[in-house]
Design an enzyme around this catalytic site. Sequence first.
Site, short mmCIF file in Angstrom:
data_model
loop_
_atom_site.label_atom_id
_atom_site.label_comp_id
_atom_site.label_asym_id
_atom_site.label_seq_id
_atom_site.Cartn_x
_atom_site.Cartn_y
_atom_site.Cartn_z
N GLY A 275 0.85 -1.20 0.00
CA GLY A 275 0.00 0.00 0.00
C GLY A 275 0.88 1.24 0.00
O GLY A 275 2.05 1.17 0.34
N GLY B 81 0.97 5.64 0.83
CA GLY B 81 0.38 6.88 1.31
C GLY B 81 1.12 8.02 0.63
O GLY B 81 1.89 7.77 -0.29
N SER C 279 3.44 10.03 1.85
CA SER C 279 4.87 10.02 2.15
C SER C 279 5.33 8.69 2.67
O SER C 279 6.39 8.60 3.30
CB SER C 279 5.19 11.10 3.17
OG SER C 279 5.03 12.34 2.59
N SER C 280 4.53 7.67 2.49
CA SER C 280 4.96 6.37 2.99
C SER C 280 4.63 5.27 1.99
O SER C 280 3.71 5.41 1.18
CB SER C 280 4.29 6.07 4.33
OG SER C 280 2.93 5.80 4.13
N VAL C 281 5.43 4.23 2.06
CA VAL C 281 5.17 3.05 1.24
C VAL C 281 5.15 1.87 2.21
O VAL C 281 6.02 1.76 3.06
CB VAL C 281 6.29 2.84 0.20
CG1 VAL C 281 6.04 1.57 -0.61
CG2 VAL C 281 6.38 4.03 -0.74
N LYS D 15 6.33 -0.13 7.10
CA LYS D 15 5.88 1.17 6.59
C LYS D 15 7.13 2.04 6.53
O LYS D 15 7.74 2.33 7.57
CB LYS D 15 4.83 1.75 7.55
CG LYS D 15 4.24 3.07 7.14
CD LYS D 15 2.99 3.36 7.98
CE LYS D 15 2.45 4.75 7.79
NZ LYS D 15 1.20 4.98 8.53
N ASP E 196 -8.60 9.33 12.01
CA ASP E 196 -8.63 8.95 10.59
C ASP E 196 -9.24 7.56 10.42
O ASP E 196 -8.75 6.74 9.65
CB ASP E 196 -7.23 9.03 9.99
CG ASP E 196 -7.26 9.17 8.47
OD1 ASP E 196 -8.33 9.50 7.91
OD2 ASP E 196 -6.21 8.96 7.83
N LYS F 231 -11.48 4.96 8.90
CA LYS F 231 -12.14 4.77 7.60
C LYS F 231 -11.81 3.36 7.13
O LYS F 231 -10.85 2.75 7.64
CB LYS F 231 -11.68 5.81 6.58
CG LYS F 231 -10.18 5.85 6.38
CD LYS F 231 -9.80 6.89 5.35
CE LYS F 231 -8.29 7.01 5.24
NZ LYS F 231 -7.83 7.94 4.22
N ASN G 100 -8.25 2.21 6.56
CA ASN G 100 -7.35 2.07 7.71
C ASN G 100 -7.78 0.95 8.65
O ASN G 100 -7.30 0.85 9.77
CB ASN G 100 -7.24 3.40 8.47
CG ASN G 100 -6.42 4.41 7.68
OD1 ASN G 100 -5.60 4.02 6.85
ND2 ASN G 100 -6.65 5.68 7.92
P1 ADP Z 1 -0.73 5.93 5.36
O1 ADP Z 1 -0.48 6.64 6.64
O2 ADP Z 1 0.22 6.33 4.29
O3 ADP Z 1 -2.18 5.95 4.93
P2 ADP Z 1 -1.15 3.20 6.31
O4 ADP Z 1 -0.55 2.83 7.62
O5 ADP Z 1 -2.61 3.44 6.28
O6 ADP Z 1 -0.34 4.42 5.67
O7 ADP Z 1 -0.80 2.06 5.25
C1 ADP Z 1 -1.14 2.21 3.86
C2 ADP Z 1 -1.72 0.92 3.36
O8 ADP Z 1 -0.74 -0.14 3.46
C3 ADP Z 1 -2.91 0.40 4.16
O9 ADP Z 1 -4.10 1.03 3.78
C4 ADP Z 1 -2.85 -1.09 3.83
O10 ADP Z 1 -3.40 -1.35 2.57
C5 ADP Z 1 -1.36 -1.37 3.77
N1 ADP Z 1 -0.88 -1.83 5.10
C6 ADP Z 1 -0.52 -1.05 6.14
N2 ADP Z 1 -0.13 -1.78 7.20
C7 ADP Z 1 -0.26 -3.08 6.83
C8 ADP Z 1 -0.03 -4.35 7.50
N3 ADP Z 1 0.40 -4.39 8.75
N4 ADP Z 1 -0.29 -5.48 6.82
C9 ADP Z 1 -0.75 -5.43 5.54
N5 ADP Z 1 -0.98 -4.27 4.85
C10 ADP Z 1 -0.75 -3.11 5.49
MG MG Z 2 -3.91 5.05 5.78
#
Ligand code: ADP
Ligand code: MG
Length: 410
Positions: free
Chosen positions: A35, A37, A39-41, A57, A152, A154, A157
């Site tokens: 997934g 975001g 600023s994050s992958v 993350k 946040d 939704k 998340n």
């Molecule tokens: P951001 O803050 O950039 O939204 P998230 O923490 O929501 O980052 O993570 C982005 C996406 O990555 C999530 O919506 C999900 O699809 C995937 N993801 C995040 N954490 C996990 C995890 N522990 N296991 C599997 N997928 C994850």
């Molecule tokens: Mg998120």
Amino acid sequence: MFEDPTMTREMYDDLPEESDAKEFYAKYEPKEVLGRGLSSVVRRCVRKTDLQEFAVKIIDVTEQSWTEDRDSVMKEVTILQMVSRNANIIQLVDVFECTTFIFLVFELIKGGELFDYLTEVVELSERETRFVMRQLFEVVKFLHDLNIVHRDLKPENILIQGKLEIKVSDFGFAVRLKEEQLLKELCGTPGYLAPEVLKCSMIDGFAGYGKEVDMWACGVIMYTLLAGQPPFWHRKQMMLLRNIMEGNYNFDGPEWEDISHTSKDLIAHLLIVDPKNRFTAEQALQHPFFESIEYAVWAEKRLRKSRSPRKTPSEKGKFDAKSKFKAAIAAVCATQRLQAGLNRQQVLTFKTMAEDPYRVRGIRRVIDGCAFRIYGHWVKKGEDQNRAALFENFPKRDATKNANVSKTWV
Ligand code: ADP
Ligand code: MG
């Protein structure tokens, strides 16, 4: 790390250099992206010592990243460390810091986002919704008891595993409030923002908002799960905001015809404009929506199944009076429910099908499902309603790195 035959070179794109993050690479091997975001992958990764899988993350904290800074990520870490013990919250396993990135290693949740599940099934049954919402309210109660606001919530998340067991994730906006502290920062995702969050940036001198914003988001989530579309949407953003501020939503669509009054009543107690009158998580958990014995038995079974290993044939054969009794109650309740359902169900005639096939639940599900698979999120259902609203993500933080500078998105 470029030796893994299952990974192509593109899969390594935008991975931090090994020299930048030696400690992380020494312990884990990064894999494909799960997934993204702003600023994050988030990537799958494998621990080298025992080949166990995790999710990492990787957050960009350089100057170019306008959404994140080191301090805000470390706040996220502090909160995650406080709440990770809750079984329905994502577990943080490891943290690594280097000059340009921060790596947060989490347990890997293989079921994906609740959002993707919803996209696939179009709408959840009341029973499934109950199961998800009970877990969600319990998480929110747990957080609020610690004075933590998520801000946040939704379906993107909320990760799922097993049989709809949820794991709340993304604590990027979460804050721990001091006694009676009110917040002013505009952050979150538009369709899920509570009216008081919007009022903060629109009305000079507005006092601020508190934990109740999470309960509003729960109302939006519950509505969306049941209807397959969000309660507030308008193609003009100003109208969307106005609808939210006025609490202007309805249960008019054909998808609401088969949904019980109890479900609507709970949503109506969540989507209340005045936060003082909105249900708390505790009140929500006591609402009749969660009272059915049949549901309680079903939910307990489902959770137990997804958490504990299967019984051996010899264990299965043993007489267990308690579970036999529970099963008998469940059977009686299920029969009654079925009967009630049958009575309520619309009679399918050629006339209904010819005049308004979309009103027939089965047909509606098929149409929505097919259209959704073809057009993704660009499926229009009505004049001004659009499932795309579900996908409209808002940048992580409206205020730039400096929380005091409020750059609104309105
Ligand atoms: P951001 O803050 O950039 O939204 P998230 O923490 O929501 O980052 O993570 C982005 C996406 O990555 C999530 O919506 C999900 O699809 C995937 N993801 C995040 N954490 C996990 C995890 N522990 N296991 C599997 N997928 C994850
Ligand atoms: Mg998120």
